[in-house]
Design an enzyme around this catalytic site. Structure first.
Site, PDB file in Angstrom:
ATOM      1  N   CYS A 212      25.148  83.520  50.155  1.00  0.00           N
ATOM      2  CA  CYS A 212      25.904  82.564  50.950  1.00  0.00           C
ATOM      3  C   CYS A 212      27.349  82.593  50.872  1.00  0.00           C
ATOM      4  O   CYS A 212      28.229  82.142  50.144  1.00  0.00           O
ATOM      5  CB  CYS A 212      25.515  81.045  50.650  1.00  0.00           C
ATOM      6  SG  CYS A 212      26.221  79.653  51.588  1.00  0.00           S
TER       7      CYS A 212
ATOM      8  N   CYS B 250      29.343  79.275  51.102  1.00  0.00           N
ATOM      9  CA  CYS B 250      29.356  78.416  49.857  1.00  0.00           C
ATOM     10  C   CYS B 250      30.271  78.989  48.717  1.00  0.00           C
ATOM     11  O   CYS B 250      30.961  78.302  48.157  1.00  0.00           O
ATOM     12  CB  CYS B 250      27.796  78.733  49.303  1.00  0.00           C
ATOM     13  SG  CYS B 250      26.474  78.046  50.413  1.00  0.00           S
ATOM     14  N   ASP B 251      30.353  80.343  48.403  1.00  0.00           N
ATOM     15  CA  ASP B 251      30.972  81.062  47.553  1.00  0.00           C
ATOM     16  C   ASP B 251      32.128  82.052  48.092  1.00  0.00           C
ATOM     17  O   ASP B 251      32.999  82.566  47.146  1.00  0.00           O
ATOM     18  CB  ASP B 251      30.173  82.004  46.798  1.00  0.00           C
ATOM     19  CG  ASP B 251      28.637  81.201  46.389  1.00  0.00           C
ATOM     20  OD1 ASP B 251      29.005  80.034  45.880  1.00  0.00           O
ATOM     21  OD2 ASP B 251      27.677  81.735  46.366  1.00  0.00           O
TER      22      ASP B 251
END
Length: 325
Positions: A135, A138-139
């Protein structure tokens, strides 16, 4: 607990659209939205440019929040818990939750979506969260001024790679063929980005790093030679698999592993059980097609309920047994 008309398992575009339609039909649906992955994969997506009604685009989490609010406005109830067991045989279906509650309904709409596919390498799980990710949304911010790679050649991989250029100095796309399968728009966007490079005819054979990803071993798919690519992060975007583990042995599946339905309907192999979204679609896998699929499931459930004898609920309800997880 009373026997409900509809329980919807899943809270992506399919689940929430089904909830909107079911709620507007006064079916008072219960949506099991998961304790962790509520909102589906769009919660991990950046700007959504191709969902009708948003000419300027909309962030994935914002779109899902609007869908949830719309469903709740019409009377849908949302529960943030995880389904651990399903009993789908018979007129009354039972849904067992991780928190211990057991809900009963005359119909179930199964809209659990799909899960990210893994490479299957030994160090992939060990380094998950330590440089290996599925992701970018997300990261990605953890990799400012770093060199990262994205594995894959489809739209998702191109979207991940393009998004990562907001943070990383260089993004290498690793693809096992010499051409991309992504849409032309997504290809053009990635190919024209000066921060994105391509490792063609390559697949990841090893992931290196003790406490954090430090590089990968690439195997050439044409001649079998191996090279090493130094990296700070590895993002895997090679597709996903339908989440069908809860219904194995209960519902028929297709050869592709999706829930089998009757023609263009959402009707599964069990009466009163319907499927919607990516759990039955491995071809299109778009938010808008999932939403349309949720509409179909809600309408099919409504028609099924309308055809039931009025005393079905009182005739078939049974005492709820203790849950064993």
């Amino acid at each position: 607990m009373p026997v409900r008309q509809v329980i919807i398992i899943g809270s992506g575009p399919a689940g929430y659209t089904a909830a909107i339609y079911a709620a507007r039909a006064n079916l008072e649906p219960l949506v099991i939205a998961s304790s962790v992955e509520f909102g589906g994969e769009l919660m991990k997506t950046t700007e959504v440019e191709n969902f009708p009604g948003f000419p300027e685009g909309i962030m994935g989490p914002d779109l899902m929040m609007k869908m949830q609010q719309q469903a709740e406005r019409f009377g849908a109830e949302i529960v943030y818990d995880d389904v651990v067991k399903l009993e789908l045989e018979g007129p009354v279906k039972r849904v067992h939750l991780g928190g211990g509650d057991v809900h009963e309904a005359l119909t179930v709409i199964y809209a659990t979506g799909s899960a990210y596919r893994k490479l299957g390498l030994e160090d992939e799980t060990r380094l998950s969260g330590y440089g290996v990710s599925w992701c970018a949304t997300c990261d990605g911010a953890f990799f400012r001024q770093k060199h990262v790679a994205v594995v894959g050649g489809g739209d998702s991989a191109m979207e991940e790679a393009t998004f990562l250029t907001k943070f990383a100095d260089k993004v290498t796309v690793i693809h096992r063929k010499d051409s991309l399968r992504a849409s032309k728009t997504m290809q053009d966007r990635a190919l024209s980005n000066p921060k994105i490079e391509f490792a063609w005819n390559s697949e990841v054979a090893h992931i290196y790093g003790d406490e954090h990803v430090r590089g990968v071993g690439l195997k050439n798919t044409v001649d079998g030679t191996e090279t090493t690519l130094d990296l700070d992060g590895l993002f895997i975007a090679i597709g996903s698999d339908p989440r069908t583990h809860l219904i194995h042995g209960q519902l028929d599946l297709t050869d592709q592993g999706t829930v089998a339905v009757d023609g263009r309907s959402s009707r599964t192999s069990l009466p009163g059980v319907f499927a919607a979204g990516d759990v039955l679609d491995i071809t299109y896998r778009q938010a808008v097609t999932a939403a349309g699929s949720g509409t179909v499931a809600a309408l099919d459930a409504e028609h099924y309920l309308a055809a039931l004898p009025h005393d079905t609920e009182t005739q078939t309800a049974q005492p709820v047994a203790a849950v064993t997880v």
